[in-house]
Design an enzyme around this catalytic site. Structure first.
Site, mmCIF file in Angstrom:
data_model
loop_
_atom_site.group_PDB
_atom_site.id
_atom_site.type_symbol
_atom_site.label_atom_id
_atom_site.label_comp_id
_atom_site.label_asym_id
_atom_site.label_seq_id
_atom_site.Cartn_x
_atom_site.Cartn_y
_atom_site.Cartn_z
ATOM 1 N N HIS A 87 54.697 -18.807 76.646
ATOM 2 C CA HIS A 87 53.518 -19.654 76.529
ATOM 3 C C HIS A 87 52.341 -18.779 76.132
ATOM 4 C CE1 HIS A 87 50.658 -22.859 77.269
ATOM 5 N NE2 HIS A 87 49.886 -21.938 77.789
ATOM 6 N N ASP A 166 49.795 -33.864 85.543
ATOM 7 C CA ASP A 166 48.949 -32.993 84.711
ATOM 8 C C ASP A 166 48.198 -33.814 83.668
ATOM 9 O OD1 ASP A 166 47.960 -30.527 83.485
ATOM 10 O OD2 ASP A 166 49.249 -31.147 81.836
ATOM 11 N N ARG A 173 39.681 -33.676 83.862
ATOM 12 C CA ARG A 173 39.014 -32.372 83.748
ATOM 13 C C ARG A 173 38.290 -32.251 82.422
ATOM 14 N NH1 ARG A 173 43.748 -28.555 83.917
ATOM 15 N NH2 ARG A 173 42.188 -26.939 83.598
ATOM 16 N N LYS A 192 54.151 -27.904 83.334
ATOM 17 C CA LYS A 192 54.871 -28.312 82.107
ATOM 18 C C LYS A 192 55.961 -27.304 81.757
ATOM 19 C CE LYS A 192 50.813 -28.628 80.349
ATOM 20 N NZ LYS A 192 49.470 -28.873 79.844
HETATM 21 N N1 URA Z 1 46.318 -25.684 78.544
HETATM 22 C C1 URA Z 1 46.887 -26.512 79.459
HETATM 23 O O1 URA Z 1 47.987 -27.006 79.252
HETATM 24 N N2 URA Z 1 46.222 -26.761 80.586
HETATM 25 C C2 URA Z 1 45.015 -26.239 80.865
HETATM 26 O O2 URA Z 1 44.467 -26.498 81.913
HETATM 27 C C3 URA Z 1 44.431 -25.388 79.914
HETATM 28 C C4 URA Z 1 45.102 -25.119 78.758
#
Ligand code: URA
Length: 438
Positions: A87, A166, A173, A192
Site C-alpha cells: 500500500h 470505513d 471525515r 481495507k
Molecule cells: N487513504 C485511506 O484509505 N484512508 C485514509 O484515512 C487516508 C488515506
C-alpha cells in the site's frame, strides 16, 4: 459484543479524557454505527475525539478489527502461495503498483490488490488501469481466487461489502476536516488491506510536498502505527518512507503512466521507478519466504522485470480483466490527446521541484483529475518530464510536454510554474528511500 454493551457516554467520556475506553466499547460502537443504529452526532463526536486526543495501541487494534469485521474478509487459504500486497500513501506519478504486483506474482506470490481511485492531487491505481481500453476493475470478490490461481494478480476496487464502516467514517471525515489523524488513517487503510486475507504487507509512506502527510516525522509516526497494527493481526509487515519531493518517474497522467509502467515491466523506463519496485518487492519476497533476504528479493524482482516474466503476468491479468493487451505493445492504442505543447526554460539554471501538489492541480485543470467522488476523468491528458531534478538547463531548453485538449491549458501552465523551478544553485536531493520501519 452486542448492542446492549453500547455505552456511548462511557466511550465518548473516556476518549474526551484521553483514557483507554473499556475493552469492547469501540467494537460495540463500530458495530452499531455500521448498522445505522448509532446517532449521526455520536459518530461525528467519536471521530472528532479520536482526531483530537489520539488512540492508544490496544484501542487502535480494536477499532481496526471492528472496522475490518464490519464487512467481508477474504481468505485464500489453500492457495499454496503467500498472499502479499503493498500500500502506498500516494503521490505524484506514483504508478509503482502496476509493475510491482505482476513482478511479485512472477516470483511466486498471490497479489489480491484492492486499490482506490484518485481524489484531489493524487492519482489512483484503478483509474490508471482503466486507461487501458476495456480494462474492468469491477472484479467480484467471489472471483478473486480463480484469477489468483490463473494469473497471480487481481486489480480490484473496494466493493460495498469490504469494510463498510470505513466508507461511513471516511465520508464523514472528509466533509468535517478530520482526515489527517494517524489512528483514523491507520484504521481506515488497514481495515481495507487486511480484508484481502494477507500474509505479508509492504507499506510505502511518502514524504515531501507531494505526499499526503508531507513531514518526515508525521510520516514516520503513521508508518510505525501501521506496522504495529498490521503486525498485531499476524501480517508480516515492513514500511519504507520514500521520496515525494519529486515526481516518481517521468510521467503524470493515466495513459502516460500506463505506458511508463510497461517500460518498467520490460526492463526499461526511469531508474527511480525501477528502484522503488525492486526495493518494495524485495522486502515483500523476503517477508513471504520467497527470498533469503531483501537483497536477494530485490535481485529476483529485477530479474523478472528484465526477463519478461513480470510483463507476461501483467498482460495475462489485463486480458483476464477485459483489457486490450494490444495497447501494451502499441501505446498509440491508449487514449492520446491530439495536442502536445512543449514548455521551454525561460532562463538557464538548475531544475528544482517546488510545490509538487501543483502537478496534481495542473492535471485537474486539464481534466485528468477528480475533485469529487464520481467525477469523470480524461485518461489521455498529462505531462511528460523532459528533465530531472538537478539537471543544468539552458534558456529555451525543453522541460516538459503537456498532453492536453485545450481545456484548462493556461491554468495548468500557471501551476507548472509552481511545481517546476529553475534556480542558480543545484538542489541537494534527498534519497529515494529514507527510512525502513519494521
Ligand atoms: N487513504 C485511506 O484509505 N484512508 C485514509 O484515512 C487516508 C488515506
Amino acid at each position: 459484543m452486542d448492542e446492549a454493551a453500547l455505552d456511548l457516554r462511557g466511550l465518548l467520556g473516556a476518549l474526551r479524557e484521553g483514557r483507554a475506553p473499556e475493552v469492547g466499547a469501540i467494537a460495540a460502537f463500530v458495530a452499531a454505527a455500521s448498522a445505522g443504529r448509532a446517532p449521526a452526532e455520536s459518530v461525528g463526536a467519536f471521530l472528532a475525539l479520536v482526531f483530537a486526543r489520539g488512540l492508544g495501541t490496544e484501542p487502535l487494534l480494536e477499532l481496526t478489527r471492528a472496522m475490518l469485521h464490519s464487512g467481508r474478509v477474504l481468505s485464500f487459504e489453500g492457495l499454496g502461495r503467500p498472499v502479499v500486497d503493498k500500500h502506498s500513501t500516494g503521490g505524484i506519478g506514483d504508478k509503482a503498483s502496476l509493475p510491482l504486483a505482476p513482478a511479485l506474482a512472477a516470483c511466486g506470490c498471490a497479489v489480491p490488490m484492492i486499490s482506490g481511485r484518485g481524489l484531489g492531487h493524487t492519482g489512483g491505481t484503478l483509474d490508471k488501469l482503466e486507461a487501458i481500453p476495456g480494462f474492468s476493475t469491477a472484479v467480484h470478490p467471489d472471483h478473486y481466487r480463480a484469477q489468483l490461481e490463473s494469473t497471480g494478480v487481481v486489480f480490484g476496487g473496494q466493493t460495498a461489502d469490504i469494510a463498510p464502516a470505513d466508507r461511513l467514517f471516511y465520508a464523514l471525515r472528509d466533509v468535517t476536516g478530520l482526515v489527517e489523524s494517524i489512528p483514523l488513517i491507520t484504521s481506515s487503510i488497514l481495515s481495507k488491506k487486511l480484508a484481502e486475507g494477507l500474509d505479508v504487507l509492504v507499506l510505502d509512506v511518502k514524504f515531501g510536498s507531494g505526499a499526503f502527510l508531507p513531514e518526515v516525522e508525521r510520516g514516520a509516526e503513521l508508518a510505525r502505527a501501521m506496522v504495529d497494527v498490521a503486525t498485531g493481526f499476524g501480517v508480516r509487515t515492513v514500511a519504507w518512507q520514500t521520496n515525494m519531493e519529486r515526481p516518481l518517474g517521468r510521467t503524470i497522467g493515466h495513459s502516460l503512466e500506463v505506458e511508463e509502467s510497461v517500460h518498467c515491466l520490460t526492463g526499461r523506463g526511469p531508474s527511480d521507478l525501477r528502484e522503488l519496485v525492486c526495493l518494495l518487492g524485495g522486502e515483500a519476497l523476503a517477508l513471504a519466504g520467497r527470498a533469503a533476504d531483501n537483497a536477494e528479493g530485490r535481485h529476483r524482482i529485477a530479474r523478472c522485470l528484465d526477463d519478461g516474466s513480470a510483463f507476461e503476468v501483467f498482460a495475462r491479468t489485463v486480458e483476464a480483466q477485459g483489457g486490450d493487451t494490444g495497447a501494451l505493445f502499441d501505446p498509440s492504442r491508449l487514449p492520446r490527446t491530439r495536442e502536445v505543447q512543449v514548455l521551454g526554460a525561460d532562463r538557464g539554471g538548475y531544475v528544482h521541484f517546488g510545490d509538487l501538489r501543483a502537478f496534481g492541480r495542473a492535471l485537474l485543470a486539464l481534466g485528468g483529475g477528480r475533485q469529487r467522488v464520481g467525477d469523470t476523468i480524461d485518461p489521455a491528458v498529462g505531462f511528460r518530464l523532459l528533465c530531472a531534478e538537478g539537471d543544468a538547463v539552458a534558456e529555451g531548453q525543453s522541460l516538459i510536454e503537456i498532453h492536453h485538449t485545450r481545456r484548462g491549458l493556461e491554468r495548468a501552465r500557471e501551476e507548472l510554474g509552481r511545481a517546476l523551478l529553475l534556480r542558480d544553485e543545484p538542489p541537494v536531493p534527498r534519497p529515494l528511500a529514507l527510512t525502513r520501519i519494521a
